[in-house]
Design a protein around this motif. Structure first.
Motif, PDB file in Angstrom:
ATOM      1  N   THR A  34       0.850  -1.174   0.000  1.00 28.13           N
ATOM      2  CA  THR A  34       0.000   0.000   0.000  1.00 28.13           C
ATOM      3  C   THR A  34       0.881   1.216   0.000  1.00 28.13           C
ATOM      4  O   THR A  34       1.664   1.389   0.906  1.00 28.13           O
ATOM      5  CB  THR A  34      -0.809   0.071   1.287  1.00 28.13           C
ATOM      6  OG1 THR A  34      -1.103  -1.252   1.667  1.00 28.13           O
ATOM      7  CG2 THR A  34      -2.046   0.891   1.110  1.00 28.13           C
TER       8      THR A  34
ATOM      9  N   ASP B 106      -5.731   2.102  -4.434  1.00 26.53           N
ATOM     10  CA  ASP B 106      -5.154   1.424  -3.270  1.00 26.53           C
ATOM     11  C   ASP B 106      -5.123  -0.076  -3.554  1.00 26.53           C
ATOM     12  O   ASP B 106      -6.119  -0.775  -3.420  1.00 26.53           O
ATOM     13  CB  ASP B 106      -5.999   1.724  -2.032  1.00 26.53           C
ATOM     14  CG  ASP B 106      -5.424   1.049  -0.801  1.00 26.53           C
ATOM     15  OD1 ASP B 106      -4.429   0.301  -0.930  1.00 26.53           O
ATOM     16  OD2 ASP B 106      -5.968   1.287   0.292  1.00 26.53           O
TER      17      ASP B 106
ATOM     18  N   SER C  10      -3.925  -2.587  -2.080  1.00 25.16           N
ATOM     19  CA  SER C  10      -4.114  -3.554  -0.991  1.00 25.16           C
ATOM     20  C   SER C  10      -5.578  -3.979  -0.879  1.00 25.16           C
ATOM     21  O   SER C  10      -5.904  -5.016  -0.323  1.00 25.16           O
ATOM     22  CB  SER C  10      -3.645  -2.946   0.321  1.00 25.16           C
ATOM     23  OG  SER C  10      -4.522  -1.904   0.685  1.00 25.16           O
ATOM     24  N   LYS C  11      -6.480  -3.155  -1.435  1.00 25.51           N
ATOM     25  CA  LYS C  11      -7.894  -3.485  -1.352  1.00 25.51           C
ATOM     26  C   LYS C  11      -8.354  -4.267  -2.579  1.00 25.51           C
ATOM     27  O   LYS C  11      -9.526  -4.562  -2.730  1.00 25.51           O
ATOM     28  CB  LYS C  11      -8.725  -2.204  -1.216  1.00 25.51           C
ATOM     29  CG  LYS C  11      -8.323  -1.382   0.008  1.00 25.51           C
ATOM     30  CD  LYS C  11      -9.504  -0.593   0.564  1.00 25.51           C
ATOM     31  CE  LYS C  11      -9.142   0.108   1.847  1.00 25.51           C
ATOM     32  NZ  LYS C  11      -8.237   1.275   1.622  1.00 25.51           N
TER      33      LYS C  11
END
Lengths: 300, 314, 585
Positions: C27, C390, C392-393
């Motif tokens: 991230t 983002d 990481s999502k």
């Protein structure tokens, strides 16, 4: 002067008993300590280059991130570089490329300078004017432009680089050789040889070339360092030996100087190797010059 | 002699024409295009064409060359494609810097090189010979740019001082100018002294064994007289040649020294022009330097006859 | 000892700025203001970045670095000369030359219609919010095809003939934009403009071919559309001291080519109270070792462009000279491997994915960036937080093709694509010019790819050759290198993926993607535009059209007496220096 006289005496004694190269060797050991040291260093370097695979503890492109900028240690005798590659290994392998480019180019340069310089001086007149105008023209070209153009046509490569460097410094050196040859030509023994009916080729080969050798050797020794470093400047322009193959010039100017604050050894050791090679070659060349001087040899 | 000079003079023009044509062609065929470099990759076809037209590079090569030659006869070497500055003016401003550096460098290298060379020749294989040679060869063996970087960088680390500062022309402030020029000249000169010393020693040894020197010794002349009046003059031939070879190098090849010591000279200007494919600049400077080199070679050749009166030009 | 503790703690904070919590789905944490040397900071809190790089610190939740409170004495002081050492601009004509050095010169003496935030307005270095400059306000028509700009009243040109402090008017604007469109290497930026109309002396109307969201950014970007006086039509060019007539905070006093440029304060600058400095001297220094030596010797206040110093110089310097303030932050920059996706073998998505999976991004950061950097740097650079997805999502199964490392799967993919014995490739790059870190990257790329079954031949090219072939997409297989850093997201998407764009070096032509690229540039509503931009990034996750390489930090240095030298990520160095002041000695 007096020392020179002594040398002549010693050499005169040895000359009758031993083959010439043994004689030169013995005289080197006896009278030229600096030359001897140079010869030993050169020999060691050449051996290292030849047996690099056996000597080097690592692969020259072996990246070990954990050893990045490692200092001197048992694992890395001369430290490690920005990618954790062993500096000693890279210098040993670098000797291969740098010394072979260096020696080969210097050899080519010597031959070229003799091929142009001696006939130009001997024949004089039109031949001289014509040859020298070509040399003028060549020297009037920007050297870098020639290198770039030729290498962009042939593509980068060890052989091309060596030939281009050798030929271009040979042409420049030919002016020095010609200058010396002009002077030699006025000696009485040349006149005598001509009177005896010797052919121009014979006069040039038997009398003029040997007498210019001293200068040629000096030029060769001077040129070695320049050639090795020019290879590095070609790397700057993308026409050198491509990475990860190490060369001394490249290690010094492409990597060493950039990381000199973090890892001074990266700028020191390739420089030392290069300077040592040039130094040794010069010392050896100097001694050789003294020993091979035809007038000295004949004087005994 | 006079005839020889005339004959040599006749060759200057064709040599120059040949050199300019070859340089012109080499530049155009060298991969990498000035227009693309200026656009740094934003080479949309209309943009490229417009720029090419603006720079006059869309015309046939022959026309470009002819225009260039025509302008030379009007005393105009053209303008830089990048800076748009007139080349003659730019060269005139930069050449003194490079020339000064070259002269100082030659001065240092000759004084040091000839000094050590003569000393080590007349005292062959003595400690003076060894010491002097080791010094000169060590300087030769050290890459000059490496030494230059050290000279600039080390004092800045340990003394918080550096020899580099804003260039001032000699005509404006000679003291300040020499302060700035002396260190690069010293660095460059010392590393160039090696070749001079090597050739000096070698040819000095050669000359000392000539019959006329033996005669001079035999006549009982003092060492000083023999060395300076007889031997030195003759032994200088290769040294003069190498100065002849090195001068173009000093003038064209001082790129690195100029860049490290920030001197606004021709070397860097020329190098940058070549890298940027600034055709008129490369051609123009090459023309001037080529003329210079050719004339220099003439001078060198004539000096042989002076140094060794046996040499005659016919 | 106390200092050491302070240093370590600040280091730890900095290390967080862009380090992923867990690999391989990193991230890019919201970068706070540059963690170091914030405006008004006294030199004490400026950390030495070189001490113990913290590559393996556990990374807790990123917290924004607190902004140190300004020291009570830190009141701007007027006067003084700022000296800096930088390479020479190739030309002074901002429309004729796109070099960042020419644009840096322009930022001292010119203004645009719009601008990016001043130091006191910006939230982070890559904050590209648009503010009024010569135009005090602007409005789009309902259909989005007309942009009306209202000029600030009473702004005067520098007092030089033939302009002589005349008031800036709409004719100047028309002249400048048209000149830009005719001359600049960036002229494609003016392409969406159909016509420039003068409504009255202080109102200009731009007719657009279609709604064009990036237009405001482009008008504000200091490297593009500077406003020049219309009298310039009679000048030969704008490449001389006499012809340098602008509205900016400084005037060009003198220029000795190869030596220095001298700028003087413009006392009549339209913003009262700015600039603080009396004079700025740009010392021309080509060699970077010499520049650094000059700084260490205290002969110049800062070096290079915006004080930039190479990482390999910055880290050791911070160790030995903690007295030299150093700013470290993530800049907008990108490097990638690009390849011929229009022909085999790279037209096969599996080969491309294998390439991407082969790169051990974390190892790169550890090896060449002292353990600090950002892994997910594409298709939109880490620093461009406003637009960045983002990752990481996102679904890890897709995201791994953008940031993951898995040489075993790479080999498998290669075998599936028909290369069980491996694939021989040639990797082009520009020799040397991009600096030491890039030279390391080329070799790391070779090593990583070979571990994954590629056989790589490195093919360095001379810069002139590279820029006119490889960099224009004319190459055989694949290449590696940096690209121009942009502030406008359109450049990163439309530029790199729309068929036929010069930046589209991978020759991407994806019918599903292309309409989205056009849609984002036509969406004038920021929220709607952001939605499309995110959608594009999601779509691209597993396509591996480019292999995005991780980046390190940018370092900027200056002497302690230089205050308020706040980094903004554009070519507008003059706009930074305008707010810089010097402490009394």
């Amino acid at each position: 002067m007096r020392e020179a006289g002594e040398t002549v005496g010693i050499q005169g004694v040895w000359k009758r008993r031993l083959p010439w190269w043994v004689e030169v060797l013995v005289r080197l050991v006896r009278t030229k300590p600096l030359g001897l040291a140079g010869a030993v260093i050169l020999l060691l370097m050449v051996m290292a280059a030849i047996f690099a695979d056996l000597i080097a503890p690592y692969g020259y492109a072996q990246i070990i991130p954990a050893d990045r900028f490692a200092g001197y240690s048992k694992a890395h005798w001369l430290g490690a570089d920005q990618l954790g590659r062993d500096l000693f290994t890279r210098i040993v392998y670098g000797a291969r490329i740098s010394l072979s480019i260096g020696f080969a180019a210097v050899l080519i340069a010597s031959v070229v300078s003799l091929l142009i310089g001696v006939p130009s001086a001997y024949f004089g007149g039109r031949t001289d004017i014509f040859l020298q105008r070509l040399v003028d023209a060549w020297m009037a070209f920007p050297g870098l432009l020639i290198l770039l153009t030729v290498l962009s046509l042939t593509g980068p490569g060890l052989v091309q680089i060596t030939i281009v460097l050798g030929v271009s410094s040979g042409i420049a050196n030919s002016r020095v050789v010609r200058g010396v040859a002009l002077s030699i030509k006025e000696n009485q023994y040349i006149e005598a040889a001509r009177a005896l009916g010797a052919s121009p080729l014979r006069i040039m080969l038997a009398h003029m070339v040997p007498n210019t050798m001293a200068t040629v050797i000096v030029l060769a020794t001077i040129g070695l360092g320049t050639v090795i470093l020019t290879e590095a400047s070609l790397s700057f322009l993308g026409y050198g030996v491509p990475p990860p193959t190490p060369t001394w010039g490249g290690m010094l100017s492409l990597e060493g100087l950039r990381y000199m604050y973090d890892a001074p050894w990266m700028a020191i050791w390739p420089g030392v190797a290069l300077s040592l090679a040039v130094f040794a070659f010069n010392m050896f060349g100097d001694a050789l010059r003294d020993l091979l001087d035809p007038r000295l040899r004949g004087a005994g | 002699m006079r005839q020889y000079v005339l004959r040599r003079g006749l060759f200057v023009i064709p040599t120059l024409v040949m050199v300019t044509i070859v340089v012109f062609l080499m530049l155009r065929f060298l991969p990498g295009d000035v227009v693309h470099q200026m656009l740094e990759g934003y080479a949309y076809a209309p943009t490229v064409e417009a720029l090419r037209r603006e720079l006059g590079l869309d015309k046939p090569l022959l026309v470009q060359y002819a225009t260039w030659i025509r302008d030379i006869f009007r005393g105009d070497l053209g303008h830089s494609l990048w800076t748009k500055q007139p080349i003659v003016q730019e060269f005139a401003r930069r050449f003194p810097v490079t020339l000064e550096l070259a002269i100082l460098t030659i001065l240092v290298s000759v004084v040091v090189g000839v000094g050590i060379g003569v000393l080590s020749a007349i005292r062959q294989d003595s400690w003076a010979d060894y010491g002097g040679r080791v010094f000169a060869i060590a300087m030769l063996a050290i890459p000059y740019f490496w030494l230059a970087v050290l000279v600039v960088v080390l004092p800045s680390i340990y003394l918080r001082w550096t020899p580099v500062w804003t260039y001032v022309p000699f005509t404006e402030n000679p003291v300040e100018n020499l302060k700035i020029m002396s260190i690069p000249a010293l660095v460059f000169g010392l590393t160039r002294a090696g070749p001079v010393m090597r050739l000096m020693r070698s040819s000095m040894l050669e000359v000392m064994r000539q019959d006329y020197i033996r005669t001079a010794w035999a006549k009982g002349l003092s060492e000083q007289v023999v060395i300076t009046r007889h031997a030195l003059k003759n032994a200088l031939i290769p040294v003069v040649s190498i100065i002849g070879i090195q001068t173009p190098f000093l003038i064209g090849g001082s790129v690195i020294m100029e860049s490290i010591f920030r001197l606004p000279g021709v070397g860097q200007f020329f190098f940058e022009a070549l890298i940027r494919r600034d055709y008129p600049v490369v051609q123009g400077i090459n023309l001037i330097l080529a003329t210079f080199v050719i004339l220099l070679n003439l001078v060198v050749d004539l000096s042989y006859a002076y140094l060794d009166p046996r040499i005659r030009y016919r | 000892m106390r200092r050491l503790v302070l240093l370590v703690s600040i280091l730890a904070l900095m290390a967080l700025a862009c380090r992923p919590a867990t690999a391989p789905t990193p991230t890019p944490a919201p970068t706070p203001r540059p963690a170091t040397s914030p405006p008004m900071a006294t030199p004490t809190p400026t950390p030495s970045v070189g001490v113990t790089p913290a590559p393996n610190l556990p990374a807790p939740t990123p917290t924004p670095t607190p902004i140190p409170t300004p020291a009570p004495t830190a009141r701007p002081r007027y006067g003084g000369t700022l000296r800096y050492a930088s390479p020479e601009p190739p030309s002074l004509d901002v429309h004729a030359q796109i070099s960042f050095l020419t644009q840096a010169h322009g930022s001292y003496v010119y203004n645009g219609l719009l601008r990016f935030p001043y130091p006191q307005e910006q939230k982070f270095p890559a904050d590209f919010t648009v503010f009024p400059d010569l135009a005090e306000r602007w409005e789009f028509s309902a259909d989005g095809k007309t942009l009306t700009l209202y000029l600030r009243k009473g702004v005067r040109w520098h007092n030089r003939p033939p302009v002589n402090a005349r008031v800036v008017n709409a004719e100047d604007v028309k002249f400048s934009l048209e000149r830009f469109a005719a001359k600049s290497g960036f002229r494609y930026r003016a392409e969406p403009i159909d016509a420039i109309e003068i409504v009255d002396p202080s109102t200009v109307r731009l007719r657009l071919k279609a709604p064009h969201a990036p237009i405001l950014h482009n008008l504000a970007d200091p490297s593009f559309m500077y406003i020049l006086p219309k009298e310039g039509a009679t000048f030969k060019d704008f490449n001389s001291v006499e012809a340098t007539i602008g509205t900016g905070p400084f005037t060009l006093e003198s220029y000795t080519r190869g030596v220095q440029l001298v700028y003087k304060k413009n006392p009549a600058f339209y913003l009262e109270g700015s600039p603080y400095l009396d004079q700025v001297v740009w010392e021309v220094v080509a060699d970077s070792a010499t520049r650094l030596a000059l700084l260490r010797a205290g002969r110049v206040d800062t070096i290079g462009y915006r004080g930039f110093i190479a990482e390999e110089e910055a880290r050791p310097l911070a160790k030995v000279r903690p007295d030299i303030p150093m700013t470290k932050y993530q800049r907008v920059e990108m490097g990638h491997i690009y390849m011929r996706t229009d022909k085999p073998p790279f037209s096969d998505i599996r080969v491309r994915q294998a390439l991407s999976l082969a790169i051990n991004r974390q190892a790169w950061i550890d090896t060449i960036h002292y353990g600090e950097g950002c892994i997910d740097n594409g298709p939109i650079p880490c620093a461009l937080q406003t637009w960045k997805l983002d990752i990481s999502k996102e679904e890890p199964a897709k995201a791994k093709y953008q940031v993951g490392y898995d040489p075993a799967e790479a080999r498998r993919l290669l075998a599936d694509a028909g290369f069980p014995q491996g694939l021989a490739v040639t990797l082009n790059y520009a020799a040397v010019v991009y600096g030491a870190v890039w030279d390391s990257r080329y070799q790391l790329a070779q090593q990583d790819l070979e571990k994954a079954g590629f056989k790589v031949t490195l093919a360095p090219q001379e810069y002139g050759l590279y820029i006119s072939t490889t960099y224009l997409g004319k190459y055989e297989q694949m290449a590696i290198g940096p690209v121009t850093p942009f502030g406008e997201v359109d450049d990163w998407l439309y530029g790199f993926y729309y068929p036929g764009q010069t930046n589209n070096r991978s020759h991407v032509d994806d019918p599903q993607l292309t309409p989205l690229l056009v849609a984002q540039r036509q969406a004038l509503d920021p929220a709607e535009r952001k939605r499309i931009v995110l959608e594009i990034q999601r779509y691209l996750l597993d396509k591996a059209y480019y292999v995005y390489l991780p980046i390190g930090s940018t370092f900027s240095v200056h002497l302690p007496r230089v205050r308020n030298f706040v980094q903004h990520d554009s070519y507008g160095m003059g706009k930074m220096v305008q707010w810089t002041w010097l402490e009394e000695k």
